[in-house]
Motif scaffolding. Structure first.
Motif, short mmCIF file in Angstrom:
data_model
loop_
_atom_site.label_atom_id
_atom_site.label_comp_id
_atom_site.label_asym_id
_atom_site.label_seq_id
_atom_site.Cartn_x
_atom_site.Cartn_y
_atom_site.Cartn_z
N ALA A 16 7.61 -10.83 -4.03
CA ALA A 16 8.50 -10.53 -2.90
C ALA A 16 7.84 -9.51 -1.98
CB ALA A 16 9.84 -10.01 -3.41
N VAL A 17 7.18 -8.52 -2.59
CA VAL A 17 6.65 -7.40 -1.81
C VAL A 17 5.28 -6.98 -2.34
CG1 VAL A 17 7.03 -4.99 -1.11
CG2 VAL A 17 8.98 -6.54 -1.32
N LEU A 18 4.37 -6.71 -1.41
CA LEU A 18 3.07 -6.11 -1.71
C LEU A 18 2.98 -4.79 -0.95
CD1 LEU A 18 0.00 -6.04 -2.50
CD2 LEU A 18 -0.42 -7.51 -0.51
N ILE A 19 2.68 -3.72 -1.67
CA ILE A 19 2.47 -2.41 -1.03
C ILE A 19 1.05 -1.96 -1.36
CG2 ILE A 19 3.22 0.00 -0.88
CD1 ILE A 19 5.99 -0.92 -1.90
N ASN A 20 0.26 -1.68 -0.32
CA ASN A 20 -1.12 -1.25 -0.53
C ASN A 20 -1.28 0.23 -0.20
OD1 ASN A 20 -3.91 -1.11 -0.85
ND2 ASN A 20 -4.30 -1.77 1.25
N LEU A 21 -1.67 1.00 -1.21
CA LEU A 21 -1.87 2.44 -1.03
C LEU A 21 -3.35 2.83 -1.16
CD1 LEU A 21 1.05 3.67 -3.36
CD2 LEU A 21 1.13 3.43 -0.86
N ALA A 22 -4.25 1.84 -1.21
CA ALA A 22 -5.66 2.11 -1.52
C ALA A 22 -6.36 2.89 -0.42
CB ALA A 22 -6.39 0.80 -1.79
N GLY A 23 -7.23 3.79 -0.83
CA GLY A 23 -8.04 4.57 0.11
C GLY A 23 -8.46 5.88 -0.51
N LYS A 24 -9.73 6.24 -0.38
CA LYS A 24 -10.22 7.51 -0.89
C LYS A 24 -9.44 8.66 -0.28
CE LYS A 24 -14.26 10.60 -0.83
NZ LYS A 24 -14.10 11.12 -2.19
N SER A 25 -9.11 9.66 -1.08
CA SER A 25 -8.40 10.83 -0.58
C SER A 25 -9.20 11.53 0.52
CB SER A 25 -8.15 11.82 -1.73
OG SER A 25 -7.65 13.05 -1.22
#
Length: 304
Positions: free
Chosen positions: A65-74
């Motif tokens: 239903a849902v994809l949430i992308n939080l990827a990324g170097k700090s």
């Protein structure tokens, strides 16, 4: 309403865990894409991915239903040439491979929410930046944000709604910017940072998750500022923080001392000195109600 399946890419950090806590009873199945080992804990599936290539994880997107992308170097690091490259590529590559995965699905995720940042707007003391009239600037951080959103939106996904989350500083009990700031204040270094006039846009971790739930529920697309309604000046932020930790004084930290300190702890002074004067115009227009609309309420809840 219980939705069928949620995918959180890079969901093991502070923000991912805030979302997991909020959504755990709202989805029939939750899958976390992680650089760690594949495993299942408390009914949550953790699936290994490298955020660059297909390796089987992409099959998990089917029927979501849902994809949430939080990827990324700090960005909490020194902006060396190598770190700058990794900050940019970690965002672009993960977004591009997810675009490919979504297009390859027979039953693609219905809604994809991708991280972005409120740092996309220029340094501003004079103007509140909203999604329509906000002025996008030109420096490393702003250019990364623009490239990130371009990589997200330029691939059309006919079966999948898309929303970019221009998130500000998220305040949480166990993670995010509040933890080190609280420690500084407790040790007597909770005075203004730099001249203290720079604006701080922030959001409570509960409202961060609630806002995302609201966006999913109302199927809002495009770019949204995920910030509380009232940015505050750094000197007022620190004053309220001192009050919350019950320390009556705070030694101010000058800009030159901040620059020296940031060298020692391997970070960038911009993270504190940039004036982020951002407001959530679209969320408010859509009728979202903040549980923690003022910093006083947020700090009272988070510091007990």
């Amino acid at each position: 309403m219980i939705r069928n399946k949620l995918i959180i890419a890079a969901g093991t950090g502070f923000l991912g865990q805030s979302l997991l806590s909020h959504f755990k009873d709202r989805f029939g199945e939750i899958v976390i894409l992680t650089r760690g080992k594949s495993k299942t804990i408390d009914g949550i599936k953790y699936i290994n991915w490298n955020a660059k290539t297909f390796s089987g994880w992409e099959k998990e997107l089917e029927n979501a239903a849902v994809l949430i992308n939080l990827a990324g170097k700090s960005v909490d690091c020194r902006y060396t040439k190598e770190n700058k490259k990794e900050i940019l590529l970690s965002r672009i590559e993960s977004t591009k491979i997810l675009n490919k995965a979504v297009l390859n699905c027979k039953n693609a995720p219905k809604h994809w929410l991708n991280s972005s940042t409120s740092t996309i707007y220029r340094f501003s003391l004079d103007k509140e930046m909203d999604e329509r009239n906000g002025e996008i600037g030109n420096d490393f951080s702003m250019n990364v944000a623009q490239s990130w959103e371009k990589a997200f939106f330029k691939t059309e996904t006919p079966s999948t709604l898309k929303t970019a989350l221009r998130t500000s500083i998220v305040l949480g009990k166990k993670g995010g910017a509040l933890v080190p700031l609280k420690t500084l204040a407790q040790f007597g270094f909770g005075g203004k940072q730099g001249n203290g006039n720079q604006m701080v846009s922030w959001i409570h971790e509960t409202d961060f998750a609630r806002a995302i739930d609201f966006i999913i529920d109302k199927e809002i697309t495009g770019v949204l500022n995920i910030v509380a309604p009232k940015p505050v000046a750094n000197k007022n932020f620190m004053s309220l923080l001192r009050k919350a930790v019950q320390v009556p004084f705070g030694i101010p930290i000058t800009e030159s001392l901040l620059k020296l300190g940031s060298l020692l702890i391997r970070t960038e002074p911009e993270l504190v000195l940039k004036s982020r004067n951002v407001i959530p115009k679209r969320l408010l227009e859509e009728g979202f109600q903040f549980e923690f609309d003022t910093l006083e309420k947020a700090l009272k809840n988070l510091i007990q």
